[in-house]
Design a protein around this motif. Sequence first.
Motif, PDB file in Angstrom:
ATOM      1  N   TYR A   1      12.379   9.545  -5.804  1.00  0.00           N
ATOM      2  CA  TYR A   1      12.610  10.841  -5.137  1.00  0.00           C
ATOM      3  C   TYR A   1      11.606  11.087  -4.009  1.00  0.00           C
ATOM      4  CZ  TYR A   1      15.793  12.245  -8.891  1.00  0.00           C
ATOM      5  OH  TYR A   1      16.847  12.333  -9.754  1.00  0.00           O
ATOM      6  N   ILE A   2      10.820  10.069  -3.685  1.00  0.00           N
ATOM      7  CA  ILE A   2       9.745  10.266  -2.695  1.00  0.00           C
ATOM      8  C   ILE A   2       9.943   9.351  -1.486  1.00  0.00           C
ATOM      9  CG2 ILE A   2       7.244  10.120  -2.311  1.00  0.00           C
ATOM     10  CD1 ILE A   2       6.845  10.564  -5.290  1.00  0.00           C
ATOM     11  N   GLY A   3       9.805   9.938  -0.311  1.00  0.00           N
ATOM     12  CA  GLY A   3       9.786   9.143   0.914  1.00  0.00           C
ATOM     13  C   GLY A   3       8.430   9.315   1.585  1.00  0.00           C
ATOM     14  N   ILE A   4       7.932   8.230   2.176  1.00  0.00           N
ATOM     15  CA  ILE A   4       6.627   8.289   2.847  1.00  0.00           C
ATOM     16  C   ILE A   4       6.852   8.039   4.333  1.00  0.00           C
ATOM     17  CG2 ILE A   4       4.297   7.281   2.965  1.00  0.00           C
ATOM     18  CD1 ILE A   4       4.889   8.505   0.210  1.00  0.00           C
ATOM     19  N   GLY A   5       6.194   8.822   5.168  1.00  0.00           N
ATOM     20  CA  GLY A   5       6.391   8.642   6.601  1.00  0.00           C
ATOM     21  C   GLY A   5       5.107   8.799   7.396  1.00  0.00           C
TER      22      GLY A   5
ATOM     23  N   ALA B   1       3.388   5.746  -5.614  1.00  0.00           N
ATOM     24  CA  ALA B   1       3.154   5.848  -7.057  1.00  0.00           C
ATOM     25  C   ALA B   1       2.074   6.901  -7.357  1.00  0.00           C
ATOM     26  CB  ALA B   1       2.747   4.490  -7.613  1.00  0.00           C
ATOM     27  N   THR B   2       1.079   6.970  -6.480  1.00  0.00           N
ATOM     28  CA  THR B   2       0.009   7.976  -6.657  1.00  0.00           C
ATOM     29  C   THR B   2       0.605   9.379  -6.591  1.00  0.00           C
ATOM     30  OG1 THR B   2      -1.520   6.475  -5.545  1.00  0.00           O
ATOM     31  CG2 THR B   2      -2.220   8.765  -5.714  1.00  0.00           C
TER      32      THR B   2
ATOM     33  N   THR C   1       4.814   3.576   8.361  1.00  0.00           N
ATOM     34  CA  THR C   1       3.438   3.857   7.938  1.00  0.00           C
ATOM     35  C   THR C   1       2.542   2.667   8.292  1.00  0.00           C
ATOM     36  OG1 THR C   1       3.979   2.972   5.790  1.00  0.00           O
ATOM     37  CG2 THR C   1       4.124   5.339   6.027  1.00  0.00           C
ATOM     38  N   ASN C   2       1.240   2.863   8.172  1.00  0.00           N
ATOM     39  CA  ASN C   2       0.340   1.742   8.432  1.00  0.00           C
ATOM     40  C   ASN C   2      -0.673   1.593   7.304  1.00  0.00           C
ATOM     41  OD1 ASN C   2      -2.440   2.900   9.334  1.00  0.00           O
ATOM     42  ND2 ASN C   2      -0.908   4.173  10.364  1.00  0.00           N
TER      43      ASN C   2
ATOM     44  N   ALA D   1       0.838  -1.205   0.000  1.00  0.00           N
ATOM     45  CA  ALA D   1       0.000   0.000   0.000  1.00  0.00           C
ATOM     46  C   ALA D   1       0.871   1.252   0.000  1.00  0.00           C
ATOM     47  CB  ALA D   1      -0.926  -0.014   1.212  1.00  0.00           C
ATOM     48  N   MET D   2       2.003   1.167   0.714  1.00  0.00           N
ATOM     49  CA  MET D   2       2.905   2.325   0.755  1.00  0.00           C
ATOM     50  C   MET D   2       3.455   2.610  -0.649  1.00  0.00           C
ATOM     51  SD  MET D   2       6.187   3.560   0.982  1.00  0.00           S
ATOM     52  CE  MET D   2       7.340   2.306   1.526  1.00  0.00           C
TER      53      MET D   2
END
Length: 374
Positions: free
Chosen positions: A98-102, A86-87, A268-269, A80-81
Amino acid sequence: MTNDITRRQWLTGTTTTVATSLLLSATSASAQTFMSANVTPSAQNPIRAHFNENTYGQSLKARKAIDDAADRSHLYAFGAMFEFRATIAKLENINPKYIGIGAGSTEFLEKAAVFSRIDGGSMMVTYPTYGDIIRFGETLGSKIIQVPVGEDMSINLDAMREAYTDDVNLIYLCNPNNPIPTIIEKNALREFCLEMSEKATILIDEAYYEYVDNENFASMIELVKENKNIIVTRTASKIHAFAGVRVGVCFAHPDIIKRMFGMFTNSTNYAAMRGAIASYQDFEYQDFLRQKNKESLQICYDMFEELNLPYIKSNANFTFFKAGRPSKEVAAVMKKHHILSGREFKPFTNWVRLSMTKPEEMRYIMQVYRKEFG
Ligand SMILES: Cc1ncc(COP(=O)(O)O)c(C=O)c1O
């Protein structure tokens, strides 16, 4: 059942019971909210105008995605992350590398402060600005250079150039700034970033990006694509109303992303990711919220003009005005009416930060303010 309520009732949430019961079935809902206006605040249920939250709540599409996620939340959230990443990549036209998710943007601010300290450098920030990175840097024992805003109360880039010393390895710019909702003019900011990123990492915190409606503003994401020393952070806590769900997005060169997250983050969850995927694509709801934010700001401006109170035209979901008396006093009086307003922000101790809530609530707040201080 929807025919029984008017669109206005639905939008303002005056039919709370009906709205709540429709929540899960409203798959095509967009500019709709289940949160009713609170015009009879109490100690248990005050009007929250102190934390720059989104008091409308999440888009119904996001709510449904979060609720549905329970069925798969026993599994790790990597898939999902990646889908959320990608979204964002598609929306921002940038390579996912170039993207980090937190878990909120605080995560990135704190990591940046840690790396600054590990690398043995100092941090340069504006004064006043959003305080998290400063508090965190202080905890780590970092030296922090604080550069006062200019006379117009906006971030003073020339003063920052002058204050720069060789040991500075992180420059934090909050754009729009908080608690003063000014922006940095886009060309001046671009020039500053290109020049100063030769000497230090520049972190531009764009937490209020979605609310900005100002031709002099530009996101610095474009620079990230070519520059190894620039970080842009965003959050789902504001227009997406995910403050308690915790989702943040950060843009930087893949080397920085790798250093911050290793191969990928596990903070993330699953429910947060599914909700964010839905929320970031619900453009109608975001438009609705921007419109409501403008209405609420106008209600404040009308009163400021009427009472002759100086104020900063907002580029965010909060306003900053000169009450002419200590903000602590204003906060204490408003609290008696179950209205929570912003804390004191030095050195502007006679200015008040007020977060936008629903227009109905803002009218109520203004009524109380007029009665107490008008
Ligand atoms: C400028 C700014 N950056 C970051 C944050 C923290 O946001 P998050 O909830 O994403 O950690 C806030 C919260 O108010 C903020 O105002």
